[in-house]
Design an enzyme around this catalytic site. Structure first.
Site, mmCIF file in Angstrom:
data_model
loop_
_atom_site.group_PDB
_atom_site.id
_atom_site.type_symbol
_atom_site.label_atom_id
_atom_site.label_comp_id
_atom_site.label_asym_id
_atom_site.label_seq_id
_atom_site.Cartn_x
_atom_site.Cartn_y
_atom_site.Cartn_z
ATOM 1 N N ASP A 171 0.847 -1.189 0.000
ATOM 2 C CA ASP A 171 0.000 0.000 0.000
ATOM 3 C C ASP A 171 0.886 1.243 0.000
ATOM 4 O O ASP A 171 0.837 2.057 0.905
ATOM 5 C CB ASP A 171 -0.931 -0.028 1.218
ATOM 6 C CG ASP A 171 -1.832 1.197 1.279
ATOM 7 O OD1 ASP A 171 -2.082 1.799 0.217
ATOM 8 O OD2 ASP A 171 -2.258 1.572 2.379
ATOM 9 N N LEU A 172 1.722 1.339 -1.028
ATOM 10 C CA LEU A 172 2.644 2.465 -1.152
ATOM 11 C C LEU A 172 1.999 3.521 -2.028
ATOM 12 O O LEU A 172 1.799 3.311 -3.224
ATOM 13 C CB LEU A 172 3.974 1.988 -1.736
ATOM 14 C CG LEU A 172 4.728 0.967 -0.865
ATOM 15 C CD1 LEU A 172 5.980 0.467 -1.582
ATOM 16 C CD2 LEU A 172 5.098 1.580 0.483
ATOM 17 N N GLU A 173 1.686 4.647 -1.431
ATOM 18 C CA GLU A 173 0.889 5.670 -2.113
ATOM 19 C C GLU A 173 1.703 6.887 -2.539
ATOM 20 O O GLU A 173 1.145 7.900 -2.953
ATOM 21 C CB GLU A 173 -0.274 6.072 -1.200
ATOM 22 C CG GLU A 173 -1.130 4.870 -0.832
ATOM 23 C CD GLU A 173 -2.257 5.195 0.123
ATOM 24 O OE1 GLU A 173 -2.549 6.389 0.311
ATOM 25 O OE2 GLU A 173 -2.853 4.250 0.667
ATOM 26 N N ASN A 174 3.021 6.761 -2.432
ATOM 27 C CA ASN A 174 3.885 7.878 -2.795
ATOM 28 C C ASN A 174 4.931 7.461 -3.825
ATOM 29 O O ASN A 174 6.057 7.937 -3.819
ATOM 30 C CB ASN A 174 4.562 8.437 -1.538
ATOM 31 C CG ASN A 174 3.553 8.965 -0.540
ATOM 32 O OD1 ASN A 174 2.887 9.958 -0.794
ATOM 33 N ND2 ASN A 174 3.403 8.288 0.586
#
Length: 346
Positions: A171-174
């Site tokens: 869940d890497l949102e960057n």
């Protein structure tokens, strides 16, 4: 996007989201036929894991908060039985590039790490998978070279062995580098053959198979469990027919899922991710009835809105929510209604 410890969320600019995504580009993305996930016969097979996770054909995923942001505080044992995959949120960056660590927040109420581990084992004994989610809204884990990929895999393998986690949620949102994240996840799979791997990309990350998140999913297709895209905090997006759809509708859910289904993922690797309540996200909450209608539309061709996929996908994996804690705060509506519906799919 999944909400961080503070419970805040960021709104995207619709213009940026839509820029560059034309109907032609989306249509061309559909030329990749969806295949059946299979185990590769080329790589050496590691020894069996201590616990073999059994993810059901149709599964419900829920994120469990290792912090208190105003939702109901739970221990793992309190998570509703409707959840088949429980994603412990979150593992976070350490001092070494790519490496991740995990520490129990005292606010959750565990008296010891052993008590937490016992709850994991109890959930597993009940047929559930307990995995560790990496990142979150403010997660700053960066895997962008050989060294950080190795650190990521080594640290995650260590956490799986220490706590007994069944796998990992990305869940890497960057930002995400497909080459090195794929490399890292393959190393995790090499060490844990039965690893459960889920992903929670934002809508913009799955608009085309050329996007880094999408490429990562395709790169680990032979062992990927499910992509539960976040159909919220999004703004309007293009569906697989090239038309623009607004979040919060059955058409938004079905037309965006269609991109993944025609872009190379197996139906068993596609799930619908939504907030458990209006308080759980900045925007995009839909009632359980809308989620169930989208599931019916995709699997059986019924209860569709104006968009209807050209074929049905009976093997669709299911649904996800942020979070089990927000669901509990709302009386367990998602677990009770969507959970029962997912488990009742043919």
């Amino acid at each position: 996007m999944l909400r961080a410890r503070s419970g805040t969320s960021r709104n995207r600019l619709t213009a940026r989201l839509l820029a560059g995504f034309t109907a032609t580009a989306l249509t061309s993305a559909g030329i990749l036929a969806a295949g059946t996930a299979h185990a590769s016969g080329d790589r050496p097979q590691p020894p069996p894991a201590a616990h073999t996770a059994a993810v059901p054909r149709h599964a419900v995923t829920g994120y469990w908060q290792n912090f208190n942001n105003g939702a109901t505080v739970q221990k793992l044992k309190d998570v509703d039985d409707a959840y088949d995959i429980i994603a412990v949120s979150f593992a976070e960056a350490t001092g070494a590039p790519g490496a991740v660590g995990f520490h129990l927040d005292p606010a959750v109420g565990y008296g010891s790490t052993d008590e937490f581990k016992a709850d994991i084992k109890a959930k597993q004994a009940a047929g559930k998978s307990v995995i560790l989610s990496v990142g979150g809204e403010r997660g700053a884990v960066s895997v962008n070279d050989d060294a950080s990929a190795r650190n990521f895999a080594d640290s995650l393998n260590g956490l799986m062995d220490t706590y007994g986690f069944d796998g990992v949620d990305i869940d890497l949102e960057n930002g995400l580098n497909a080459t090195y994240m794929t490399q890292a996840l393959k190393a995790v799979h090499a060490a844990h053959r039965d690893v459960v791997v889920t992903m929670a990309p934002q809508t913009i990350d799955m608009q085309s198979p050329q996007n880094e998140y999408f490429k990562t999913a395709l790169g680990i297709k032979d062992f990927l469990t499910v992509v539960n895209m976040q159909y919220y905090n999004s703004g309007s997006m293009n569906g697989c027919d090239g038309k623009v759809y607004s979040q919060g509708s059955v058409d938004f859910l079905t037309s965006l899922a269609c991109i993944q289904l025609t872009g190379g993922l197996d139906p068993s690797q596609v799930g619908i991710g939504v907030p458990a309540s209006s308080r759980a996200a900045g925007s995009g909450y839909v009632a359980p009835s809308v989620v169930n209608a989208a599931l019916d539309c995709l699997t059986q061709g019924t209860h569709c809105g104006s968009f209807k996929p050209s074929q049905t996908y009976p093997g669709l994996r299911g649904a996800m929510t942020w979070s089990t804690n927000w669901d509990a705060a709302g009386g367990g509506e998602f677990a009770r209604q969507v959970g029962a519906h997912v488990h009742g799919l043919p």
